[in-house]
Design a protein around this motif. Structure first.
Motif: not given
Length: 103
Positions: A7-23
Motif C-alpha cells: 500500500e502506498f500513500q505516495d504515488d512516487t513510491e508506488l511507481m518506484a515499486e512497480v519499476t522494481r517489480q518489473a526489473s
C-alpha cells in the motif's frame, strides 16, 4: 494463492515499486493497481506507462479504479475473504493506492 499487497500513500513510491517489480522479472500480467480515485489512478498509470485497460502498459497488467462493492468483489476474486476485502477497500477509502503482486 493470495497476491502480495503493498500500500502506498505516495504515488512516487508506488511507481518506484512497480519499476522494481518489473526489473525483478514480475510480469505485467501479475501487477495490479487499485484505487478509488479515477484521476489519481490515471495519473499514476501514465507515469508507469500504463493506460486504459484495453491499452496496457509495459509494466502494469491491470488497473482498477472502481468503487466500494466492485473493489470488494475484485479482492474476493483474488481469494481474499469478505472481511479482508472490506479492510482493503477501507484503505482505499482513506486515500491509499494498492499494488497487488501475484507471483
Amino acid at each position: 494463492m493470495k497476491p502480495e499487497i503493498k500500500e502506498f500513500q505516495d504515488d512516487t513510491e508506488l511507481m518506484a515499486e512497480v519499476t522494481r517489480q518489473a526489473s525483478n522479472g514480475i510480469s505485467k500480467n501479475n501487477l495490479y493497481v487499485l484505487s478509488h480515485d479515477d484521476d489519481r489512478t490515471d495519473r499514476v498509470a501514465d507515469e508507469v506507462n500504463a493506460n486504459e485497460p484495453d491499452d496496457l502498459s509495459e509494466l502494469v497488467g491491470t488497473r482498477y479504479d472502481k468503487k466500494g462493492d466492485e473493489l470488494r468483489a475484485i479482492f474476493e476474486e483474488f481469494d481474499f475473504t469478505p472481511s479482508e476485502s472490506n479492510d482493503l477497500e477501507e484503505k482505499l477509502d482513506h486515500g491509499k493506492i494498492l499494488l497487488l503482486i501475484n507471483s
